[in-house]
Design an enzyme around this catalytic site. Structure first.
Site, PDB file in Angstrom:
ATOM      1  N   GLN A   1       1.056   6.553  -7.045  1.00  0.00           N
ATOM      2  CA  GLN A   1      -0.123   7.185  -6.455  1.00  0.00           C
ATOM      3  C   GLN A   1       0.041   8.694  -6.588  1.00  0.00           C
ATOM      4  OE1 GLN A   1      -0.928   7.579  -2.173  1.00  0.00           O
ATOM      5  NE2 GLN A   1      -2.918   6.607  -2.497  1.00  0.00           N
TER       6      GLN A   1
ATOM      7  N   TYR B   1      -7.256  14.840   1.494  1.00  0.00           N
ATOM      8  CA  TYR B   1      -6.386  15.656   0.637  1.00  0.00           C
ATOM      9  C   TYR B   1      -7.244  16.370  -0.414  1.00  0.00           C
ATOM     10  CZ  TYR B   1      -2.778  13.211   3.210  1.00  0.00           C
ATOM     11  OH  TYR B   1      -2.009  12.724   4.229  1.00  0.00           O
TER      12      TYR B   1
ATOM     13  N   SER C   1       0.836  -1.199   0.000  1.00  0.00           N
ATOM     14  CA  SER C   1       0.000   0.000   0.000  1.00  0.00           C
ATOM     15  C   SER C   1       0.875   1.255   0.000  1.00  0.00           C
ATOM     16  CB  SER C   1      -0.867  -0.042   1.268  1.00  0.00           C
ATOM     17  OG  SER C   1      -1.990   0.758   1.121  1.00  0.00           O
TER      18      SER C   1
HETATM   19  C1  LIG Z   1       3.722   5.343   7.347  1.00  0.00           C
HETATM   20  C2  LIG Z   1       2.460   5.354   6.555  1.00  0.00           C
HETATM   21  C3  LIG Z   1       2.336   6.235   5.491  1.00  0.00           C
HETATM   22  C4  LIG Z   1       1.179   6.243   4.717  1.00  0.00           C
HETATM   23  N1  LIG Z   1       1.108   7.029   3.602  1.00  0.00           N
HETATM   24  C5  LIG Z   1       0.071   6.899   2.743  1.00  0.00           C
HETATM   25  C6  LIG Z   1       0.075   7.520   1.476  1.00  0.00           C
HETATM   26  O1  LIG Z   1       1.045   8.147   1.068  1.00  0.00           O
HETATM   27  N2  LIG Z   1      -1.015   7.394   0.698  1.00  0.00           N
HETATM   28  C7  LIG Z   1      -2.099   6.670   1.096  1.00  0.00           C
HETATM   29  O2  LIG Z   1      -3.079   6.604   0.357  1.00  0.00           O
HETATM   30  N3  LIG Z   1      -2.104   6.038   2.269  1.00  0.00           N
HETATM   31  C8  LIG Z   1      -1.048   6.112   3.090  1.00  0.00           C
HETATM   32  N4  LIG Z   1      -1.022   5.393   4.250  1.00  0.00           N
HETATM   33  C9  LIG Z   1      -2.151   4.481   4.548  1.00  0.00           C
HETATM   34  C10 LIG Z   1      -1.837   3.060   4.066  1.00  0.00           C
HETATM   35  O3  LIG Z   1      -1.708   3.007   2.658  1.00  0.00           O
HETATM   36  C11 LIG Z   1      -2.921   2.075   4.500  1.00  0.00           C
HETATM   37  O4  LIG Z   1      -4.124   2.419   3.866  1.00  0.00           O
HETATM   38  C12 LIG Z   1      -3.116   2.037   5.999  1.00  0.00           C
HETATM   39  O5  LIG Z   1      -1.890   2.059   6.690  1.00  0.00           O
HETATM   40  C13 LIG Z   1      -3.886   0.789   6.434  1.00  0.00           C
HETATM   41  O6  LIG Z   1      -3.201  -0.373   6.064  1.00  0.00           O
HETATM   42  P1  LIG Z   1      -2.373  -1.291   7.117  1.00  0.00           P
HETATM   43  O7  LIG Z   1      -3.336  -1.652   8.192  1.00  0.00           O
HETATM   44  O8  LIG Z   1      -1.922  -2.462   6.313  1.00  0.00           O
HETATM   45  O9  LIG Z   1      -1.244  -0.461   7.643  1.00  0.00           O
HETATM   46  C14 LIG Z   1       0.112   5.389   5.053  1.00  0.00           C
HETATM   47  C15 LIG Z   1       0.251   4.534   6.146  1.00  0.00           C
HETATM   48  C16 LIG Z   1       1.402   4.480   6.883  1.00  0.00           C
HETATM   49  C17 LIG Z   1       1.513   3.499   8.013  1.00  0.00           C
END
Ligand SMILES: Cc1cc2nc3c(=O)[nH]c(=O)nc-3n(C[C@H](O)[C@H](O)[C@H](O)COP(=O)(O)O)c2cc1C
Ligand SMILES: Cc1cc2nc3c(=O)[nH]c(=O)nc-3n(C[C@H](O)[C@H](O)[C@H](O)COP(=O)(O)OP(=O)(O)OC[C@H]3O[C@@H](n4cnc5c(N)ncnc54)[C@H](O)[C@@H]3O)c2cc1C
Length: 773
Positions: free
Chosen positions: A502, A583, A424
């Site tokens: 993205q 955003y 992601s």
């Molecule tokens: C450090 C970090 C940075 C993130 N940056 C973005 C991002 O740039 N764009 C986005 O759409 N989501 C971002 N997210 C959200 C993740 O893509 C994801 O949707 C969210 O962490 C839930 O997934 P997980 O439970 O596997 O961590 C970020 C998450 C984390 C932990």
């Protein structure tokens, strides 16, 4: 103690007999408004675990129940002319009458006083009682006398059901789904004694009304069901024993949660038990189990803390604390299963093929997972894995091991992903002037070597003033493009992973510090002006953005298009348009952040206008054979904000504009949000959008085991699973998970092959039974 149990259902009777058994000196009366042996309903089911508990507390009752039990292992599903069966599911069923008779007889044997045909109107009718058990069922009069104390939260669920019986005996728990000209009906059927089966028919309110069943008397309803389910009934008749119900015999399920379970009425302590305190939908068949377990827990607390009147307050508190947690867990699973049956017609029955429909049914409560199904019925699960793999375009050698769903390839437009796992997007805040550097090469490179089918770059900004922080990546100049190309070329040359971009613009959430210096905090110096749908600051500490003008929109759109053109040149495989998390584009989609009165606000159509303009402009320059996804916040988790129903409307619009995938995230739009986190917590949004809108989806959020991903993909709740944090903890998450579930066919980078062998061997050793010492 003097104990009065109001209501002689399973809860009241069982508690009465357990307490009497604890101490024959307790004076216990169970007061029931019906005659003995006069009850509605047919069979009830419960699990082996409940029986074990009962055996420990009163062997005599348990034995009588076990003698009367009907046990069966198979589940059979009938849909669209197909009849499919799986085994290993282990249920036990007993007639409700039979169960009550056993409990009544045991009460009499132990000396519990049973009073029948007395309707109790108030707990104050028992001023001498030390303890009053309100075991008077879902419509509890006792509970309803103290709404401010017990704080009942009662939700009438939308589906209609009728609880019937038949003398046909079924050798499997049978689900029969039938489509009429107005929609779907389902029957839940199980045998509970030598010559009777429960037969519950369920449908949605609109289908119920479309068939005029709201006007039908019981006889007509039964005739209707007999005709509709004639195949599975095979000439048998349906019967009702709910004659005491007025009007239509069709009911709505009432979901009940209480804020408090006990109360002192000035004379006696009153406590709720069983359906009076909580309900669990029959879709997982656990209402009786909960009632019996309540009775056991209260008895246990008396045994532990002391069964004298002075101990009652402490006992009731302890009982409530323990049971509230267990009940919440069951209610959660019951809610998932109940909701599945509420939407099955509109969401799954028409769209999923019978094989996948059955898998979805079996995993409906989300307590039964892919690996759990393997334990129950390995042959069935493997045949399903082969079926799924064939649908995904790979032919598995029938004598070789099958491939679990997450390891099947996925094709969208001209893009073929090796498997269903996506890293992601994750902002790393480690760039200067938006240029990817060696950190990014190593970060993405390692993860691409780690086995995920698709690696997404972090939110990449289309202009310097579209960045969240000064550390964000960009794609607005040639220097950035060249640095990105180095990474993409490495990934393509060295791994089988594909690489996604993205694209986003921070909008009102821009000009802040990098995460580890204070999330969402404005910069200490060098802040840049912000734009958004409306002039609303994200928090009082953040800048108030300027509401975008038409000229701003044209400029931003051109910035997105310029970035997309560069993405074409440097070889990205897929573009995701970031329309989530508050955003810039997300600020248009949410009514919380879009207060515009022009054609860019005020309705779904208007809110989506600018994000769609940007999407279409990118789609025009992005090669036709390369896919595009859109990330949405499918739930704002805030009063007045978007809900999954709004997300479905937006998903449909993006689908019409040419989107191939919706990446189903949520939240981060408003600081007021109250998200409900938990394992797979956003997967229901993906499930809804995929199966109601008919667009491929990415599920994301607290997915962290292969078993989660296989269950989601297998059930058709998503096409791909994105994992963020697990990829920070383990760059080779996909390779490691494959080894953990014994999938050897996943290829490791050739340079790492000796690591694969050792890793697999160590796992096999660790799971082997230890030799006798
Ligand atoms: C450090 C970090 C940075 C993130 N940056 C973005 C991002 O740039 N764009 C986005 O759409 N989501 C971002 N997210 C959200 C993740 O893509 C994801 O949707 C969210 O962490 C839930 O997934 P997980 O439970 O596997 O961590 C970020 C998450 C984390 C932990
Ligand atoms: C269609 C359907 C299918 C179900 N299937 C299952 C299943 O498969 N497995 C399962 O475990 N559960 C099932 N249940 C749920 C199950 O029936 C209840 O959860 C369970 O009976 C709860 O027990 P209880 O003792 O708390 O309440 P109840 O069984 O409702 O007993 C309450 C008793 O109190 C009496 N009463 C009420 N008010 C008064 C009054 N004022 N004065 C005197 N007496 C009063 C009533 O007559 C009744 O006998 C199903 C329910 C439905 C509707």
């Amino acid at each position: 103690m003097r104990i009065a149990c109001i209501g002689g259902g399973p809860a009241g009777l069982y508690f009465g007999l357990l307490m009497k058994k604890e101490n024959p000196a307790h004076r216990i009366t169970v007061i029931e408004r019906n005659k003995p042996y006069d009850t509605f309903g047919w069979g009830v089911v419960f699990s082996d675990a409940t029986m074990e508990n009962m055996r420990a507390w009163d062997g005599e009752t348990a034995q009588a129940i076990e003698t009367a039990f009907n046990h069966w292992d198979d589940i059979e599903v009938l849909i669209k002319g197909r009849r499919m069966r799986t085994t290993g599911h282990g249920f036990v069923g007993i007639g409700r009458k039979k169960l009550l008779n056993i409990l009544q007889a045991r009460c009499e044997e132990l000396g519990v006083e049973l009073v029948f045909e007395r309707e109790v109107d108030s707990d104050l009718e028992f001023p001498d009682a030390d303890l009053i058990i309100a075991s008077d069922g879902i419509n509890s009069k006792i509970r309803n006398r103290y709404p401010k104390v017990f704080r009942p939260d009662l939700v009438v669920r939308p589906n209609r059901f009728i609880w019937l019986g038949t003398n046909k005996r079924y050798d499997a728990f049978t689900f029969d789904f039938r489509r009429t000209e107005h929609g779907w009906f389902q029957a839940h059927i199980y045998k509970f004694d030598e010559d009777t089966s429960t037969f519950i028919v369920e449908t949605t309110e609109d289908v119920f009304r479309a068939h005029g069943l709201d006007q039908a008397d019981e006889a007509r309803s039964i005739a209707f069901c007999e005709e509709l389910f004639s195949e599975v009934l095979d000439g048998a008749k349906l019967m009702s024993n709910a004659r005491h119900l007025r009007g239509s015999a069709w009911l709505n399920f009432n979901r009940l949660i209480c804020g408090k379970w006990n109360h002192f009425n000035g004379k006696s302590h009153v406590v709720l038990m069983g359906d009076a305190a909580h309900t669990a939908h029959f879709a997982i068949g656990s209402g009786t189990k909960l009632a019996l377990e309540d009775a056991i827990e209260l008895t246990k607390q008396f045994r532990t803390l002391g069964a004298t009147p002075d101990k009652i307050p402490d006992v009731l508190e302890a009982y409530e604390q323990v049971r509230a947690v267990d009940v919440a867990r069951i209610q959660n699973a019951a809610r998932n299963a109940m909701e599945w049956f509420e939407v099955v017609g509109s969401r799954y029955a028409d769209t999923l093929e019978p094989e996948q429909f059955m898998y979805s049914l079996l995993t409906r409560s989300q307590r039964i997972s892919h690996e759990n199904l393997r334990l129950r019925d390995k042959a069935w699960l493997e045949s399903y894995e082969r079926w799924f793999a064939a649908r995904a375009g790979i032919n598995i050698d029938p004598s070789g091991p099958p491939v679990p769903p997450m390891f099947t390839p996925y094709r969208v437009r001209g893009l073929r992903l090796e498997n269903r796992i996506v890293m992601s997007p994750m902002a790393m805040y480690s760039a200067a002037d938006g240029v990817p550097n060696d950190f990014h090469l190593v970060h993405f490179g390692c993860r691409a070597l780690g086995g995920a089918g698709l690696i997404f770059g972090e939110m990449t900004c289309v202009t310097p003033d579209g960045r969240i922080t000064p550390g964000c990546l960009g794609l607005w100049n040639d220097e950035q493009a060249a640095a990105w190309k180095r990474i993409i070329d490495f990934v393509h040359a060295t791994t089988s992973a594909k690489f996604g971009l993205q694209l986003g613009h921070a909008g009102r959430k821009g000009s802040t510090r990098v995460a580890w210096e204070g999330i969402d905090q404005p910069l200490t110096e060098g802040n840049w002006p912000l734009i958004s749908a409306s002039a609303l600051a994200y928090t009082p500490a953040n800048q108030v953005p300027r509401a975008m003008t038409k000229a701003d929109m044209e400029r931003v759109k051109a910035d997105f298009v310029a970035a997309a053109r560069r993405a074409v040149d440097i070889g990205f495989d897929i573009i995701e348009l970031h329309c989530a998390h508050g955003y810039l584009l997300s600020s248009f989609l949410s009514p919380l952040t879009n207060r515009r009165s022009d054609e860019y606000g005020g309705s779904h159509q208007n809110n989506a206008r600018f994000p769609l303009e940007v999407f279409r402009a990118i789609r025009e320059v992005w090669p036709h054979d390369k896919p595009m996804s859109v990330r949405l916040s499918c739930h704002d988790w805030t009063e007045g904000g978007n809900t999954p129903a709004d997300a479905a409307i937006y998903a449909r619009m993006f689908k019409e504009a040419g989107a191939d995938l919706i990446d189903c995230s949520s939240g981060q739009v408003s600081k007021e949000e109250k998200p409900v986190y938990g394992r797979l917590f956003q997967t229901p949004f993906s499930d809804k959008l995929r199966n109601e809108v008919g667009i491929a989806t990415v599920a994301v959020g607290a997915i962290y085991e292969a078993d989660h991903a296989n269950s989601i993909i297998g059930a058709g709740r998503a096409d791909l699973c994105a994992l963020a944090r697990p990829h920070l903890a383990d760059a080779a998450w996909t390779l490691h998970e494959a080894a953990k579930i014994g999938v050897k066919s996943v290829s490791w980078p050739k340079q790492y092959l000796s690591g694969k062998t050792q890793y697999e061997t160590n796992l096999a050793r660790a799971s082997a039974p230890s030799p006798p010492s």
